[in-house]
Design an enzyme around this catalytic site. Structure first.
Site, short mmCIF file in Angstrom:
data_model
loop_
_atom_site.label_atom_id
_atom_site.label_comp_id
_atom_site.label_asym_id
_atom_site.label_seq_id
_atom_site.Cartn_x
_atom_site.Cartn_y
_atom_site.Cartn_z
N ASN A 231 0.87 -1.18 0.00
CA ASN A 231 0.00 0.00 0.00
C ASN A 231 0.90 1.23 0.00
O ASN A 231 1.46 1.59 1.03
CB ASN A 231 -0.88 -0.05 1.26
CG ASN A 231 -1.73 1.19 1.44
OD1 ASN A 231 -1.82 2.03 0.53
ND2 ASN A 231 -2.35 1.31 2.60
N LYS B 298 0.11 4.23 -0.32
CA LYS B 298 -0.56 5.41 0.25
C LYS B 298 -0.31 6.62 -0.66
O LYS B 298 -0.20 6.46 -1.86
CB LYS B 298 -0.12 5.64 1.70
CG LYS B 298 -0.27 4.37 2.54
CD LYS B 298 -0.13 4.59 4.01
CE LYS B 298 -0.30 3.25 4.73
NZ LYS B 298 -0.22 3.38 6.18
N HIS C 124 -9.60 1.12 4.91
CA HIS C 124 -8.32 1.32 5.60
C HIS C 124 -8.55 2.25 6.80
O HIS C 124 -9.37 3.17 6.72
CB HIS C 124 -7.29 1.91 4.64
CG HIS C 124 -5.90 1.89 5.22
ND1 HIS C 124 -5.48 2.85 6.10
CD2 HIS C 124 -4.88 1.01 5.09
CE1 HIS C 124 -4.24 2.56 6.48
NE2 HIS C 124 -3.84 1.45 5.87
N GLU D 233 -6.97 4.68 7.84
CA GLU D 233 -6.79 6.12 7.54
C GLU D 233 -8.05 6.69 6.88
O GLU D 233 -8.40 7.85 7.10
CB GLU D 233 -5.54 6.30 6.65
CG GLU D 233 -4.27 6.09 7.47
CD GLU D 233 -3.09 5.51 6.71
OE1 GLU D 233 -3.08 5.55 5.46
OE2 GLU D 233 -2.16 4.99 7.38
N GLU E 35 -5.25 -4.87 10.71
CA GLU E 35 -4.22 -3.86 10.93
C GLU E 35 -4.50 -3.12 12.24
O GLU E 35 -5.31 -2.18 12.25
CB GLU E 35 -4.20 -2.86 9.78
CG GLU E 35 -3.98 -3.50 8.42
CD GLU E 35 -3.45 -2.48 7.42
OE1 GLU E 35 -2.35 -2.69 6.91
OE2 GLU E 35 -4.13 -1.48 7.16
N GLY F 132 2.53 2.43 10.74
CA GLY F 132 3.47 3.54 10.55
C GLY F 132 4.17 3.98 11.83
O GLY F 132 4.81 5.02 11.86
N SER G 208 3.58 -1.92 10.42
CA SER G 208 5.03 -1.97 10.63
C SER G 208 5.62 -3.36 10.33
O SER G 208 6.55 -3.80 11.01
CB SER G 208 5.40 -1.50 12.04
OG SER G 208 4.97 -0.16 12.22
N GLY H 65 4.90 1.44 4.66
CA GLY H 65 6.24 2.02 4.50
C GLY H 65 7.24 1.14 3.79
O GLY H 65 7.95 1.59 2.88
P1 PGA Z 1 2.84 0.39 7.65
O1 PGA Z 1 1.35 0.56 7.03
O2 PGA Z 1 3.39 -0.89 7.08
O3 PGA Z 1 3.59 1.60 7.15
O4 PGA Z 1 2.70 0.35 9.12
C1 PGA Z 1 0.50 -0.54 6.84
C2 PGA Z 1 -0.82 -0.06 6.27
O5 PGA Z 1 -1.33 0.97 6.72
O6 PGA Z 1 -1.40 -0.71 5.38
#
Ligand code: PGA
Length: 253
Positions: free
Chosen positions: A9, A11, A98, A100, A170, A176, A216, A238
């Protein structure tokens, strides 16, 4: 047998040239090294780079997905993208719900359920995200929260449609932040989710559905997470922005 899946992803990151480089590097790696059998890689770039990634994926081994979709077919919805558009580009996947989107754009379980239907109407597999925030985990409410998200977002589907879903657990406190759920915490929640699916649709159906971990996930912890019986891969934020890291994660099965 359910698939192992690693989905990236991106983002809202990368310039066009950076996206171009990243996808080229990934293609090179996939041409030189085979993923484990029954393993699928999915790349979910921002909308403007979908075509770039689809073109690069033609002779390669990854599929392409979007990060969001509107719940309507088409019309006066400035700035939105429809499932009909994604379908016309022959995309196979799209992330929905998601955290977010839930937190910053007010997406509710009811809206997410509509988006799931809209994607399935156009043969696009939803990558359905769920997960609790830190205060909910601290109050030991994580199971109740995830149960509500799954029930309200997915349980209107019949048996045939539920098998065309990928679920991503998640925990929001791990996204993140560099703070990963322990393999035991991930397995515990994944087994709980599979149990909910089994209760509603039967064990055979539940065993067919891939449940990914997100938050993460990186090359140093992917193997340990994916080794759990109910963790079928990862949704990677990330670390999907670096070809080597993402590739290493995909090689962790
Ligand atoms: P992250 O994000 O690997 O940067 O923690 C995962 C996600 O939000 O899908």
């Amino acid at each position: 047998m359910r698939q192992n899946i690693v989905a990236g992803n991106w983002k809202m990151n990368l310039s066009f040239d950076e996206a171009d480089n990243l996808i080229e590097e990934l293609v090179e790696k996939l041409e030189e090294n085979e993923l484990a059998p029954n393993t699928r890689m999915i790349v979910c770039p921002p909308f403007p780079y979908l075509e770039l990634c689809s073109d690069a994926s033609v002779d390669s081994y990854f599929a392409v997905g979007a990060q969001n979709v509107n719940e309507n077919d088409n019309g006066a919805y400035t700035g939105e993208v429809s499932a009909t558009m994604l379908h016309s580009m022959e995309l196979d996947y799209c992330i929905v719900g998601h955290s977010e989107r839930r937190a910053y754009y007010g997406e509710t379980d009811a809206l997410i359920a509509k988006k799931v239907d809209q994607l399935q109407k156009y043969d696009i597999t939803p990558i359905f995200c769920c997960g609790e925030v830190l205060e909910e985990r601290e109050a030991n409410r994580q199971f109740e929260v995830v149960k509500r998200q799954i029930t309200d977002g997915l349980f209107h589907l019949d048996k045939e449609h539920i098998t065309n879903i990928i679920i991503a657990y998640e925990p929001v406190w791990a996204i993140g932040t560099g703070k990963t759920a322990t393999p035991d915490q991930a397995q515990e929640m994944h087994a709980f989710i599979r149990g909910l699916l089994a209760e509603k649709y039967g064990k055979e159906v539940a065993d067919e559905i891939s449940i990914l971990y997100g938050g993460s996930c990186k090359p140093s912890n992917a193997k340990e997470l994916f080794a759990n019986p109910d963790v079928d891969g990862g949704l990677i934020g990330g670390a999907s922005l670096k070809s080597e890291d993402f590739f290493q994660i995909a090689m962790s099965f």
